[in-house]
Write a protein that holds these residues in place. Structure first.
Motif, PDB file in Angstrom:
ATOM      1  N   ALA A   1     -70.409  -2.024 -40.440  1.00  0.00           N
ATOM      2  CA  ALA A   1     -69.868  -1.473 -41.388  1.00  0.00           C
ATOM      3  C   ALA A   1     -68.779  -0.396 -40.766  1.00  0.00           C
ATOM      4  CB  ALA A   1     -71.218  -0.216 -41.922  1.00  0.00           C
ATOM      5  N   SER A   2     -67.589  -0.457 -41.365  1.00  0.00           N
ATOM      6  CA  SER A   2     -66.605   0.297 -40.604  1.00  0.00           C
ATOM      7  C   SER A   2     -66.136   1.567 -41.364  1.00  0.00           C
ATOM      8  CB  SER A   2     -65.196  -0.697 -40.667  1.00  0.00           C
ATOM      9  OG  SER A   2     -64.791  -0.952 -42.100  1.00  0.00           O
ATOM     10  N   TRP A   3     -66.686   1.552 -42.583  1.00  0.00           N
ATOM     11  CA  TRP A   3     -66.403   2.892 -43.288  1.00  0.00           C
ATOM     12  C   TRP A   3     -66.694   4.080 -42.824  1.00  0.00           C
ATOM     13  CZ3 TRP A   3     -63.747   4.383 -47.366  1.00  0.00           C
ATOM     14  CH2 TRP A   3     -64.105   5.666 -47.889  1.00  0.00           C
TER      15      TRP A   3
ATOM     16  N   TYR B   1     -70.093  -8.501 -33.505  1.00  0.00           N
ATOM     17  CA  TYR B   1     -69.589  -7.914 -34.790  1.00  0.00           C
ATOM     18  C   TYR B   1     -69.999  -6.496 -35.140  1.00  0.00           C
ATOM     19  CZ  TYR B   1     -69.796  -7.813 -39.987  1.00  0.00           C
ATOM     20  OH  TYR B   1     -69.833  -7.650 -41.106  1.00  0.00           O
TER      21      TYR B   1
ATOM     22  N   LYS C   1     -64.399   0.412 -50.725  1.00  0.00           N
ATOM     23  CA  LYS C   1     -64.928   1.791 -50.743  1.00  0.00           C
ATOM     24  C   LYS C   1     -63.719   2.681 -50.732  1.00  0.00           C
ATOM     25  CE  LYS C   1     -68.651   3.252 -48.636  1.00  0.00           C
ATOM     26  NZ  LYS C   1     -69.599   3.458 -49.987  1.00  0.00           N
TER      27      LYS C   1
ATOM     28  N   TYR D   1     -79.297 -13.259 -37.757  1.00  0.00           N
ATOM     29  CA  TYR D   1     -77.908 -12.894 -37.552  1.00  0.00           C
ATOM     30  C   TYR D   1     -77.650 -11.698 -38.315  1.00  0.00           C
ATOM     31  CZ  TYR D   1     -77.579 -17.588 -35.542  1.00  0.00           C
ATOM     32  OH  TYR D   1     -78.034 -18.595 -34.666  1.00  0.00           O
ATOM     33  N   ASP D   2     -78.718 -11.256 -39.074  1.00  0.00           N
ATOM     34  CA  ASP D   2     -78.442 -10.035 -40.021  1.00  0.00           C
ATOM     35  C   ASP D   2     -79.102  -8.921 -39.364  1.00  0.00           C
ATOM     36  OD1 ASP D   2     -77.601  -8.542 -41.891  1.00  0.00           O
ATOM     37  OD2 ASP D   2     -78.535  -9.528 -43.653  1.00  0.00           O
TER      38      ASP D   2
ATOM     39  N   ILE E   1     -81.905 -18.017 -40.459  1.00  0.00           N
ATOM     40  CA  ILE E   1     -80.384 -17.354 -40.581  1.00  0.00           C
ATOM     41  C   ILE E   1     -80.310 -16.084 -40.947  1.00  0.00           C
ATOM     42  CG2 ILE E   1     -78.354 -17.871 -42.252  1.00  0.00           C
ATOM     43  CD1 ILE E   1     -78.497 -20.229 -40.492  1.00  0.00           C
TER      44      ILE E   1
ATOM     45  N   GLY F   1     -62.046  -4.175 -44.043  1.00  0.00           N
ATOM     46  CA  GLY F   1     -62.685  -5.462 -43.792  1.00  0.00           C
ATOM     47  C   GLY F   1     -63.893  -6.041 -44.660  1.00  0.00           C
ATOM     48  N   PHE F   2     -64.045  -5.112 -45.616  1.00  0.00           N
ATOM     49  CA  PHE F   2     -65.246  -5.460 -46.818  1.00  0.00           C
ATOM     50  C   PHE F   2     -64.547  -5.469 -47.889  1.00  0.00           C
ATOM     51  CE2 PHE F   2     -67.601  -3.951 -43.020  1.00  0.00           C
ATOM     52  CZ  PHE F   2     -68.443  -4.808 -42.724  1.00  0.00           C
TER      53      PHE F   2
ATOM     54  N   TYR G   1     -61.046  -0.232 -39.905  1.00  0.00           N
ATOM     55  CA  TYR G   1     -60.275  -0.714 -38.502  1.00  0.00           C
ATOM     56  C   TYR G   1     -58.744  -0.187 -38.395  1.00  0.00           C
ATOM     57  CZ  TYR G   1     -64.559  -3.057 -37.869  1.00  0.00           C
ATOM     58  OH  TYR G   1     -65.956  -3.690 -37.950  1.00  0.00           O
TER      59      TYR G   1
ATOM     60  N   GLY H   1     -68.357 -11.774 -42.084  1.00  0.00           N
ATOM     61  CA  GLY H   1     -69.166 -10.894 -41.113  1.00  0.00           C
ATOM     62  C   GLY H   1     -70.268 -12.068 -40.671  1.00  0.00           C
ATOM     63  N   LEU H   2     -70.728 -11.650 -39.386  1.00  0.00           N
ATOM     64  CA  LEU H   2     -71.978 -12.536 -39.114  1.00  0.00           C
ATOM     65  C   LEU H   2     -73.001 -12.811 -40.004  1.00  0.00           C
ATOM     66  CD1 LEU H   2     -72.815 -13.675 -36.081  1.00  0.00           C
ATOM     67  CD2 LEU H   2     -74.299 -11.778 -35.888  1.00  0.00           C
ATOM     68  N   PRO H   3     -73.374 -12.162 -40.710  1.00  0.00           N
ATOM     69  CA  PRO H   3     -74.542 -12.693 -41.567  1.00  0.00           C
ATOM     70  C   PRO H   3     -74.143 -13.820 -42.612  1.00  0.00           C
ATOM     71  CG  PRO H   3     -74.527 -10.250 -41.652  1.00  0.00           C
ATOM     72  CD  PRO H   3     -73.377 -10.795 -41.027  1.00  0.00           C
TER      73      PRO H   3
ATOM     74  N   ALA I   1     -73.079 -17.069 -40.774  1.00  0.00           N
ATOM     75  CA  ALA I   1     -74.140 -18.065 -40.256  1.00  0.00           C
ATOM     76  C   ALA I   1     -74.785 -18.552 -41.542  1.00  0.00           C
ATOM     77  CB  ALA I   1     -75.509 -16.884 -39.664  1.00  0.00           C
TER      78      ALA I   1
ATOM     79  N   ASN J   1     -71.161  -1.353 -47.138  1.00  0.00           N
ATOM     80  CA  ASN J   1     -70.547  -2.270 -46.067  1.00  0.00           C
ATOM     81  C   ASN J   1     -71.494  -3.212 -45.338  1.00  0.00           C
ATOM     82  OD1 ASN J   1     -67.875  -0.240 -44.554  1.00  0.00           O
ATOM     83  ND2 ASN J   1     -67.935  -0.922 -46.398  1.00  0.00           N
ATOM     84  N   ASP J   2     -71.962  -3.947 -46.207  1.00  0.00           N
ATOM     85  CA  ASP J   2     -73.175  -4.841 -45.716  1.00  0.00           C
ATOM     86  C   ASP J   2     -73.327  -5.943 -46.421  1.00  0.00           C
ATOM     87  OD1 ASP J   2     -75.490  -5.498 -44.241  1.00  0.00           O
ATOM     88  OD2 ASP J   2     -76.682  -3.616 -44.402  1.00  0.00           O
ATOM     89  N   GLU J   3     -73.146  -7.209 -45.918  1.00  0.00           N
ATOM     90  CA  GLU J   3     -72.658  -8.462 -46.715  1.00  0.00           C
ATOM     91  C   GLU J   3     -74.154  -8.607 -47.749  1.00  0.00           C
ATOM     92  OE1 GLU J   3     -71.582 -11.077 -43.594  1.00  0.00           O
ATOM     93  OE2 GLU J   3     -69.490 -11.134 -44.576  1.00  0.00           O
ATOM     94  N   TRP J   4     -75.306  -8.806 -47.457  1.00  0.00           N
ATOM     95  CA  TRP J   4     -76.390  -9.240 -48.145  1.00  0.00           C
ATOM     96  C   TRP J   4     -76.824  -8.250 -48.993  1.00  0.00           C
ATOM     97  CZ3 TRP J   4     -76.531 -13.899 -49.354  1.00  0.00           C
ATOM     98  CH2 TRP J   4     -76.224 -15.198 -48.244  1.00  0.00           C
ATOM     99  N   PRO J   5     -77.003  -6.793 -48.456  1.00  0.00           N
ATOM    100  CA  PRO J   5     -77.293  -5.894 -49.622  1.00  0.00           C
ATOM    101  C   PRO J   5     -76.095  -5.876 -50.675  1.00  0.00           C
ATOM    102  CG  PRO J   5     -77.843  -5.196 -47.410  1.00  0.00           C
ATOM    103  CD  PRO J   5     -77.204  -6.451 -47.081  1.00  0.00           C
TER     104      PRO J   5
ATOM    105  N   TYR K   1     -75.695  -8.265 -34.188  1.00  0.00           N
ATOM    106  CA  TYR K   1     -74.270  -7.671 -34.443  1.00  0.00           C
ATOM    107  C   TYR K   1     -73.679  -7.351 -32.955  1.00  0.00           C
ATOM    108  CZ  TYR K   1     -74.639  -6.932 -39.260  1.00  0.00           C
ATOM    109  OH  TYR K   1     -74.875  -6.994 -40.665  1.00  0.00           O
TER     110      TYR K   1
END
Ligand SMILES: Cc1cc2nc3c(=O)[nH]c(=O)nc-3n(C[C@H](O)[C@H](O)[C@H](O)COP(=O)(O)OP(=O)(O)OC[C@H]3O[C@@H](n4cnc5c(N)ncnc54)[C@H](O)[C@@H]3O)c2cc1C
Ligand code: SF4
Lengths: 521, 190
Positions: free
Chosen positions: B158-160, B155, A204, B144-145, B140, A197-198, B165, A351-353, A356, A51-55, B150
């Motif tokens: 991770a929600s898992w 933001y 998952k 923001y990462d 960038i 939301g991922f 949610y 997501g925020l990353p 941006a 649950n982490d956009e870039w990774p 967050y």
């Protein structure tokens, strides 16, 4: 799971395990056909998704170098990342959002209904909705599409509430949580959507359909599937006008040769065209199946654009399904709007990353940061519209740049057609109107992301001189070579493509099994 | 939060001397980030950038992506990432050093100490330079990462681990009416 010998020439080889290839592999093995499924990427699972956009992007995306040209903005913003696709078992069905819409009848006959549009290579598909209806029904049943069969629609999230209220105020009639290949309740051994939301990062909970944990394990259970991850095909070989096998690079970097009775390519449009072109030989000097000269041409990517709006009060758009709802009023045949074809408006969230990175690539300063400051009060939508096929929008081999295997990388050339520009303008205004109707403070018109819908590079045609494959996805030039992904699309239509890719794969499996039993391939 | 540059201010003179410089600051007591960080005081030890260049980059990042209330500690991530990258890449180190020089020159002295208007003008004057693109791109991802950003921008990441949610506000928006059930069914059993 089966293991077939490299010199077993009785197997069907499928290249790519995504929407097209993963589905075809399951359908064929269910019919008793022996399949070797070659997949360039590694095998992940719901447990290894993050649950982490870039990774997650590093884990799943296709990052092999590509180059770009043309006047599309993606070439400037992402010169080496023209497309957002995946390199992993399950392909881009790990990343996809799940929107599953049927192409409309008039869209299959684009040339007839849109007329002769200057600069566009429009053509009617050799098949229509009536040919596909029974297969669409099978695909929807398989994928558990909401609002089909007994599958309830998904509950809308906050992002959808904003879209819905705005759409109704503007006067749109067709707005709902849509048709999604996401379980709204426990079904088919997989849970209902937990609103994580991922969706773009691999689901998952497994609520979202992906070949990774539906088609592929089912195919494995037949004992007829030999899935080989980390196996990247570099050429398809031929002899006497027929395909004989493929050469691929395995996990240890060794070249292997797999013999085959037939080969089906489902490597997602850019790689599919690249493979055919890269397989040029004395027998086929212009690349495989390319007597028409159409391999790599008519590359389509859908219009795409996004509209984000900030509000006085919180939205938290990132909570829940990424594509939580849709407005379908604009995906109609109505040239009075100043363009042919239509478009869908679908909620999206980043997501925020990613926000941006994608809001306005290259931008800086206080205008940009004012949107980031309002992140939690932001709602967003994505626009998917029919872009015009053009002969010059094209995947070619770039011999000046080589990948890790020493192969020329694909160059993706794209120029927006005037019809595309007119439609995008219209869609931006429509999106803004929806958000203005519920009190938007600021609205951002966001340019296209790298292409997630890659289509048309091996188009389907009645006449072998005008396209690469016939109405079953079989190459006009080579009887035992099939194309099984979105490359087959004659035109792009206004709908997200994956349901149709899966539908065509199911239909093709019937054709292949029949042809095999009659010894035609 | 292992990769935060936030640390207790335990750097002694001798440890400082091992690096090439250090940036030190404090997170305002009222900031929500004060509760996230191990200490309100933060320090970033530089391993390849010089102290003045570190300060220039810190100011440059604030000019490029101005957020009125985002603590300087978050901007320090930009310096951290460039410092790390430059340590491995001499060409980049040279580019960063020369770029900081060009910012100082454009600001007629010290970019870090120039007025906001002069800083903005200096930044604009080098907009086409590769150095500009490098720092901007680093901003960038660096700004923001990370968990502090967050929390600051709202933001939840991770929600898992929380089970999604579904029971944590995916549809808690109340300032607009709820769509009817045919458009947005209420949830049955999962
Ligand atoms: C973020 C995102 C959201 C999306 N949302 C939607 C949506 O809501 N609705 C929708 O309809 N579509 C959506 N899509 C598009 C959808 O994912 C694609 O249409 C679909 O996955 C394409 O199927 P495919 O079989 O052509 O290719 P893929 O699914 O991409 O599979 C191709 C596979 O081939 C492999 N491959 C490529 N080259 C080789 C080679 N040489 N040798 C071996 N293997 C190879 C790749 O590694 C990959 O696994 C989305 C895409 C993205 C990125
Ligand atoms: S929102 Fe639903 S479909 Fe998307 S990742 Fe979460 S559980 Fe899966």
């Amino acid at each position: 799971m089966a293991s077939f010998a490299h010199d077993d020439a009785s197997v069907a080889v499928i290249i790519g395990s995504g929407a097209g290839g993963g589905t075809l592999a399951n359908e064929l093995t269910q019919k008793g056909v022996k399949v070797v499924l070659l997949e360039a990427g590694k095998r992940q699972s719901s447990a290894t998704f993050v649950n982490d956009e870039w990774p997650s992007f590093s884990q799943l995306a296709w990052l092999d170098k590509r180059t770009t040209s043309g006047t599309w903005r993606v070439a400037k913003d992402f010169p080496n990342l023209p497309a957002w696709t995946c390199k992993t078992v399950g392909g881009t069905t790990t990343h996809w959002a799940g929107a599953s819409l049927r192409i409309q009848d008039h869209e299959f006959k684009a040339r007839t209904h849109y007329g002769d549009i200057a600069g566009a290579s429009l053509m009617d598909w050799p098949i229509g909705l009536a040919d596909l209806e029974p297969y669409y029904a099978k695909a929807e049943a398989k994928m558990g599409v909401t609002r089909t069969n007994d599958n309830a629609g998904l509950p809308g999230n906050n992002n959808f509430k904003v879209m819905y209220n705005g759409a109704k105020k503007v006067g749109y009639k067709k707005c709902s949580t849509g048709h999604m290949a996401i379980n709204s309740h426990y079904r088919d051994g997989r849970s209902g959507c937990l609103q994580l939301g991922f969706c773009f990062q691999g689901c998952k909970s497994g609520a979202k359909w992906s070949t990774l944990y539906t088609e592929i394990p089912r195919a494995e259970a037949t004992g007829k599937l030999d899935l080989r991850p980390e196996s990247q095909v570099v050429t398809i070989e031929t002899k006497g006008g027929k395909v004989t096998g493929v050469v691929y690079v395995d996990a240890s970097g060794q070249q292997q040769r797999q013999k085959a009775r037939l080969v089906a390519v489902a490597a997602n449009s850019i790689e599919t065209a690249r493979l055919l072109l890269n397989s040029a030989s004395n027998e086929f000097p212009d690349g495989l199946a390319n007597s028409s000269g159409q391999v790599g041409r008519n590359y389509m990517r859908h219009l795409t654009a996004s509209v984000y709006a900030t509000f006085e009060q919180p939205v938290h758009m990132y909570r829940g399904t990424t594509m939580a709802g849709i407005v379908q009023d604009e995906v109609r045949l109505d040239p009075s709007r100043g363009f042919v074809g239509g478009y869908e408006m679908e909620t999206i969230s980043l997501g925020l990353p990613f926000m941006a990175a994608f809001l306005n690539p290259g931008a800086w300063g206080s205008e940009f940061t004012s949107f980031i400051d309002a992140y939690s009060n932001t709602a967003g939508m994505w626009i998917v519209g029919e872009d015009m096929p053009q002969q010059t929008n094209r995947v070619t081999l770039n011999h000046d740049v080589k990948d890790a295997n020493g192969q020329p990388v694909p160059n993706v050339h794209y120029d927006d057609h005037p019809n595309d520009l007119a439609m995008r303008e219209h869609a931006y205004k429509a999106g803004k109107a929806i958000y203005d109707a519920v009190g938007a403070k600021k609205v951002a018109f966001v340019p296209p992301y790298p292409s997630t819908h890659n289509l048309g590079t091996c188009r389907m045609s009645e006449d072998p001189k005008l396209g690469v494959v016939d109405k079953h996805g079989r190459a006009h030039d080579i009887p035992n070579l099939f194309i099984s992904d979105g490359s087959q699309f004659t035109t792009g239509a206004g709908e997200n493509p994956t349901l149709t890719i899966v539908t065509l794969a199911i239909r093709q499996s019937d054709y292949i099994a029949d042809a095999m039993s009659k010894q035609l391939v | 939060m292992a990769d935060l540059p936030l640390a207790e201010p335990t750097l002694t003179r001798s440890t400082l001397l091992r690096g090439t410089g250090a940036l030190i600051g404090t997170i305002a007591a009222g900031s929500i980030l004060a509760t996230l960080a191990p200490s309100r005081v933060w320090a970033l030890e530089l391993t390849s950038l010089s102290q003045p260049d570190g300060e220039t980059i810190l100011s440059f990042a604030q000019v490029l992506y101005p957020h009125a209330t985002l603590p300087t500690a978050v901007y320090a991530f930009v310096v951290r990432d460039l410092d790390k990258a430059a340590a491995k890449d001499p060409d980049l180190a040279a580019k960063v050093h020369a770029g900081c020089g060009s910012l100082d020159a454009a600001a007629n002295g010290s970019f870090a100490k120039a007025s906001p208007a002069a800083q903005l003008a200096a930044a604009k004057s080098i907009e086409g330079a590769p150095f500009f693109a490098t720092v901007r791109g680093t901003c960038i991802t660096a700004l923001y990462d990370n968990p502090l950003a967050y929390a600051h921008f709202g933001y939840e990441g991770a929600s898992w681990p929380r089970g999604g949610y579904l029971h944590h506000g995916f549809n808690d928006l109340t300032w607009l009416p709820n769509p009817p059930a045919d458009a947005s069914p209420t949830l049955g059993s999962l």
